[in-house]
Write a protein that holds these residues in place. Structure first.
Motif: not given
Length: 558
Positions: A341-360
């Protein structure tokens, strides 16, 4: 005989590093075939490969490729070998001098060369046209007939629009992209009865409009297999990265009824790599997409089924049968299972990143976005090989690439050859001891706040593009308590389960688990999902092959 024109003209491509020769070949080809075919010429192997990739993305068909043998950086044989991955059905011709005929003859076996022509080819009526006529006739009766391209209408700064493009590209499905605010995008929306509120819109080659489709719906409409042909197999391989593809190739080639199940697209993280340069047998490097496509075709040739866009949600043990449950409630069973099943990239925890994922903000290479980065400042977060490979790839067109590394240097996690390449690239800079504090933007990434780890000093920088490579998490939560995992979620197998020599939990056989076998007999693990794995493409492929060997041993003793 002049070729008849067709509504969608196929391409004849020629490449020669000598501009005069390049123009002469194209002139002769255009004189004979220009009415019915597009003649595309290039003056280097790299430029020709770039042209082929663009043609592939647009859904155009390439019938014949003519390449000069003596080109610097990449000779004709090396170019044609890579072109084979992009257009496997194109007929291949090598232009050579008399002194190079031995190399041309060798290429017949190395790259399945269709023909070689000696320079000069004058008169073309006697030496060039009869050869090309025969190759075009052979191409027309082959299995590589034109395949219509999907049309994708979406918003540039839309996570889902980006996701659809990535899904199609990684599954080798030709598509054309239209921004929703362009005239053609508006025309397609109107034809589908949409006003642009619900995006993306995918129009399949047969004209079917799919509004806000999920990946399984797209897969079912573009010819990707999503439904198994049987209810029971000898071997189910879960995951289509290097380990899973390796297992599928070896399982199917050795007579096991094999099905590979992939939730998104074959290739895994390696399939998204722009360039892998330390894989055995590819001295000039190979892209993850090329390596994946070869492996997928190889597995299919041996008879392995490959199911795409199928999410596995459970593993059940019923006597000697191992049952795989899918998210839609259906299931398949098998004698043995290989978890790749492999792995997925860990999410970077910082304000504003979740809302802009896929949008830059993107996790992984997101190669479909590379063209849009042309002339822009790009930031890459991470210090391992995947970050270095992405930096080198994006630096070809970006104004600048800045690699942000939390540690004091790249040497702790990046291969030496990549560090050297990055050091020599004029538009790549590395900032060590630096982290992303926050991201800012209205609908898309506009700025980043960077923080110096040592001093705590912060700096606000303009940024439209950021690609994150900060380690990986295993995709194993769906296993629950069935299979033993370590505290990070990686699957334990073989001696790693039994450091004290005692049988693992629930083990009832009178033999110890095989090297890659989990605590469930007949369930094996290979690749990055395994605890303490090497996290390299070559080792993953090797583990996939080894797991199949152990499956045979398990089946013989069951």
């Amino acid at each position: 005989m002049t070729q008849a024109a067709s509504p969608a003209r196929t391409v004849i491509l020629t490449v020669d590093d000598d501009p005069g020769v390049s123009r002469a070949v194209a002139r002769d080809l255009r004189r004979r075939y220009g009415e019915g075919h597009r003649i595309v010429r290039a003056e280097s192997g790299e430029a020709a490969l770039e042209a082929l990739r663009e043609l592939k993305l647009r859904g155009d068909q390439v019938a014949v490729i003519l390449a000069d043998y003596r080109m610097p950086q990449m000779n004709g044989i090396e170019f044609l070998e890579q072109a084979l991955d992009v257009y496997p059905g194109a007929r291949r011709v090598l232009l050579t001098a008399y002194a190079d005929t031995n190399a041309a003859i060798d290429a017949i076996n190395v790259i399945d060369l269709d023909h070689y022509l000696l320079k000069p080819w004058d008169p073309p009526e006697e030496k060039l046209y009869p050869v090309v006529d025969d190759l075009l006739d052979a191409w027309r009766v082959s299995d590589y007939r034109p395949v219509g391209a999907c049309k994708v209408v979406g918003h540039r700064w839309s996570a889902r629009s980006s996701g659809v493009r990535e899904f199609l590209a990684r599954n080798q499905v030709p598509y054309r992209w239209y921004s929703s605010d362009t005239p053609e995008g508006q025309r397609l929306l109107s034809a589908a009865g949409q006003d642009g509120e619900r995006l993306p819109l995918v129009v399949t080659p047969d004209g079917t409009p799919l509004v806000e489709p999920r990946d399984p719906e797209i897969a079912a409409h573009v010819g990707l297999a999503t439904t198994p042909t049987s209810e029971f197999y000898d071997l189910v391989v879960i995951g289509g990265g290097p380990a899973g593809l390796g297992a599928a190739v070896y399982g199917a080639s050795e007579g096991l009824r094999t099905v590979l199940v992939e939730r998104s697209a074959t290739g895994g993280q390696a399939g998204q790599s722009s360039r892998i340069e330390n894989y055995l047998g590819f001295p000039d490097g190979v892209s993850g997409g090329q390596l994946t496509d070869r492996a997928r075709r190889q597995a299919a040739k041996f008879g392995a089924e490959i199911l795409t866009a199928r999410e596995v949600t459970g593993l059940e043990v019923t006597g000697a049968s191992r049952t795989i449950r899918f998210s839609d409630g259906s299931a398949i069973s098998a004698h043995a299972v290989i978890l790749a099943t492999g792995v997925s990239y860990r999410q970077l925890e910082a304000p504003g990143l979740a809302e802009l994922t896929g949008c830059g903000v993107f996790y992984g290479s997101a190669l479909t976005e590379a063209a849009a980065c042309q002339g822009h400042d790009v930031y890459i977060v991470g210090g391992a090989n995947s970050a270095g490979q992405a930096a080198m790839y994006l630096a070809r067109g970006a104004k600048s690439v800045t690699v942000l590394v939390r540690g004091s240097s790249l040497s702790a996690s990046m291969s030496h050859y990549l560090i050297e390449q990055i050091g020599e690239a004029p538009n790549i800079s590395v900032r060590t001891g630096t982290v992303v504090e926050s991201a800012h933007g209205d609908g898309h990434l506009e700025q980043l706040t960077l923080r110096d780890v040592e001093s705590g000093h912060t700096e606000l920088v303009d940024a439209q593009w950021m690609f994150v490579f900060i380690g990986a998490a295993p995709l194993t939560d769906w296993l629950g308590e069935t299979v033993l995992r370590d505290d990070r979620g990686f699957i334990l197998a073989g001696p790693d389960m039994t450091p004290d020599g005692q049988p693992p939990r629930g083990w009832e056989l009178d033999r110890p688990p095989y090297h890659l076998e989990t605590n469930v007999p007949g369930v094996f693990v290979a690749g990055d999902a395994r605890a303490e794995s090497a996290k390299r493409v070559a080792s993953a492929v090797g583990e996939g092959a080894m797991a199949v060997m152990l499956v045979h041993r398990y089946l013989e003793q069951s």
